[in-house]
Design a protein around this motif. Structure first.
Motif, PDB file in Angstrom:
ATOM      1  N   ALA A  69       0.834  -1.207   0.000  1.00 39.10           N
ATOM      2  CA  ALA A  69       0.000   0.000   0.000  1.00 39.10           C
ATOM      3  C   ALA A  69       0.867   1.255   0.000  1.00 39.10           C
ATOM      4  O   ALA A  69       0.566   2.238  -0.705  1.00 39.10           O
ATOM      5  CB  ALA A  69      -0.920  -0.010   1.222  1.00 39.10           C
ATOM      6  N   THR A  72       2.245   1.827  -3.498  1.00 42.41           N
ATOM      7  CA  THR A  72       1.190   2.271  -4.411  1.00 42.41           C
ATOM      8  C   THR A  72       0.928   3.761  -4.272  1.00 42.41           C
ATOM      9  O   THR A  72       0.643   4.463  -5.252  1.00 42.41           O
ATOM     10  CB  THR A  72      -0.102   1.480  -4.140  1.00 42.41           C
ATOM     11  N   SER A 147      -0.517   1.854   7.135  1.00 38.41           N
ATOM     12  CA  SER A 147      -0.246   2.386   5.792  1.00 38.41           C
ATOM     13  C   SER A 147      -0.317   3.901   5.783  1.00 38.41           C
ATOM     14  O   SER A 147       0.489   4.582   5.122  1.00 38.41           O
ATOM     15  CB  SER A 147      -1.243   1.806   4.778  1.00 38.41           C
TER      16      SER A 147
END
Length: 529
Positions: A69, A72, A147
């Motif tokens: 995550a 990304t 995250s």
């Protein structure tokens, strides 16, 4: 024996404090091994067979999802803020770094308060017939929490590496008719591989060592199990065994991160640093701004909004708020003293490894990073055991707490100190030595002044990590010694969100000052890279 390859000889004034600093970092590891084996190996079989397999799977799964995550979010954010003609690029760089100021336990508190079964969102949906939202506790709640606070680590490392890349290779690709996307996929992204891997491993290490976030979301990992063993069952040997197991897993990740980071640094050194032509986003401008705004909204604006919401709600309900001034004073004092002491202790190690070379100084630096593989909870527990068994006069004093901060954050200070020192050649020092200047005088007049830029980054960076630290502060603070992390933890675990919001906002505001300053100067990326 310690003669460096560069021809410069390190004075004893560096070796003596350097060796003492590294000896301190080895203290928790030594005591954990000693404590975990005092009941024999049968205790190991009992403890590990009972829960270690499930804890290992849970911890590794969480680390993997949080790392993916973070990548990304971070890679496109770094590309947009470093290479593109983006309006307000410096503002976005600061905003994307500010989630570092939010401790995981504060982010966990806001996730529970906003998305929990009786949280803010559920209250807003009640008029539409929604009486209860699904449970946010567990794996996905912990993954969301970690995250949100850890992606800046990847963003800062990748952004720093992107600034250091030689743009001539990309320009050659474009000249040959390749599109921007093709050039990024085939030229830029592979060149960032080492830096990206280093950032992801850093996030994985953070996810493995976190206690506050997983505890708030009630997700069973090594850190939560260790705390429960110590607090609930008072089984110190079992807690030490799980601590050794966690340290072993984290050590593998740390070793991989150090190897990848070293390769990344060497690659960046070989590059010619030149500012590239900003990429015009064209029709992608508004989607790019929407993406960045969404990230900032979820990871920064939402937590602040939730804390303010609960604060206002507490005022209206007549909530009795805690004495934040005393806690703020203690936290600020610990942050300042901890930062100064840690940087002073780290400076000799950084100077030895970057200015004098040689196998001994490199070994000294790598050994100092051992404590980086020990989560704060494990270091705190080891110092509890050490204080009870060997250092009763120091136990439950601020001196023991400061010792924990030094052990935990010495690697952070080393990373910040060595980054600018590695960029400086040794010509001035070698010339001074060749002219007959004594090694101590060379150190005082040339080497130490070269370290000033790193000191200016290391001090606020260590201050930031000290004021956010939870488990060491919880377990080692003197009785009655109130701190902001301790107040937040105590109130939030009792579901007193309105009262907890006040110290949480104060802590976030305090931590945001060094983050914003370093991000504005562009120094955070250099330190992490």
């Amino acid at each position: 024996m310690f003669a460096p390859r560069s021809g410069l000889r390190a004075p004893a004034v560096l070796w003596i404090p350097g060796l003492l600093a590294v000896a301190l970092t080895l203290l928790p590891a030594w005591y954990l091994v000693d404590r975990s084996t005092d009941a024999g190996w049968a205790k190991w079989d009992e403890t590990l067979s009972r829960s270690a397999g499930e804890l290992l799977v849970n911890s590794l799964a969480l680390a993997a999802v949080v790392s993916m995550a973070s990548a990304t979010i971070a890679v496109p954010a770094a590309w947009l803020t470093v290479r593109c003609a983006l309006p307000g690029r410096r503002f976005w760089a600061v905003a994307l770094s500010l989630p570092l100021a939010i401790p995981s336990y504060v982010m966990g508190l806001t996730v529970v308060a906003a998305l929990g079964p009786r949280g803010i969102l559920q209250g807003w949906l009640e008029p539409f017939g929604v009486e209860r939202l699904p449970e946010i506790y567990g794996f996905w709640g912990a993954a969301l929490t970690l995250s949100a606070v850890s992606f800046p680590y990847v963003y800062l490392v990748v952004a720093a590496a992107m600034r250091a890349l030689d743009p001539s290779v990309e320009e050659a690709s474009l000249t040959l008719g390749k599109t921007r996307w093709t050039t990024f996929a085939r030229v830029t992204f592979p060149a960032l591989g080492s830096a990206l891997a280093a950032g992801l491993l850093l996030v994985a290490l953070y996810a493995l060592s976190d206690f506050g976030g997983v505890a708030m979301l009630r997700y069973d990992t090594f850190t939560r199990a260790i705390f429960i063993e110590y607090q609930s069952s008072f089984d110190r040997t079992a807690a030490a065994i799980l601590g050794v197991a966690l340290a072993g897993v984290a050590s593998v990740v740390l070793l991989a991160e150090l190897l990848v980071r070293a390769r990344s640094v060497e690659r960046m050194r070989a590059r010619r640093i030149a500012p590239p032509q900003p990429v015009a986003l064209g029709r992608w401008l508004w989607p790019s701004l929407t993406f960045l705004a969404s990230v900032v909204a979820v990871t920064l604006a939402l937590p602040v909004f939730v804390l303010v919401y609960w604060l206002v709600r507490g005022f209206r309900a007549g909530t009795e708020f805690p004495d934040v001034w005393t806690s703020f004073h203690h936290t600020l004092l610990l942050g300042c003293i901890g930062a100064v002491v840690t940087v002073v202790i780290a400076l000799p190690v950084a100077l030895l490894s970057t200015r004098y070379g040689g196998w001994a100084s490199r070994a000294l630096e790598q050994t100092a990073f051992v404590s980086h593989a020990l989560p704060g909870l494990v270091v705190a527990l080891s110092l509890v055991f050490f204080g009870i068994g060997y250092a009763g006069d120091l136990y439950q004093t601020t001196w023991m707490l400061l010792l924990a901060y030094v052990i935990l954050f010495l690697p952070n200070a080393l990373s910040a100190l060595r980054a600018p020192l590695q960029r400086q050649g040794r010509e001035l020092e070698e010339a001074a030595a060749a002219l007959g200047r004594a090694p101590l005088r060379v150190l005082a007049t040339i080497t130490v002044p070269l370290a000033r830029p790193g000191v200016y980054v290391a001090l606020p960076l260590v201050f930031l990590t000290v004021v956010k630290e939870l488990p060491a502060t919880l377990l080692l603070s003197p009785p009655g010694y109130r701190t902001l992390p301790g107040q937040i933890w105590s109130l939030s675990t009792n579901a007193s969100y309105g009262a907890a919001a006040f110290p949480a906002l104060v802590l976030v505001g305090l931590a945001a000052i060094p983050v914003a300053a370093l991000a504005w100067w562009g120094a955070l990326g250099d330190a992490d890279a």
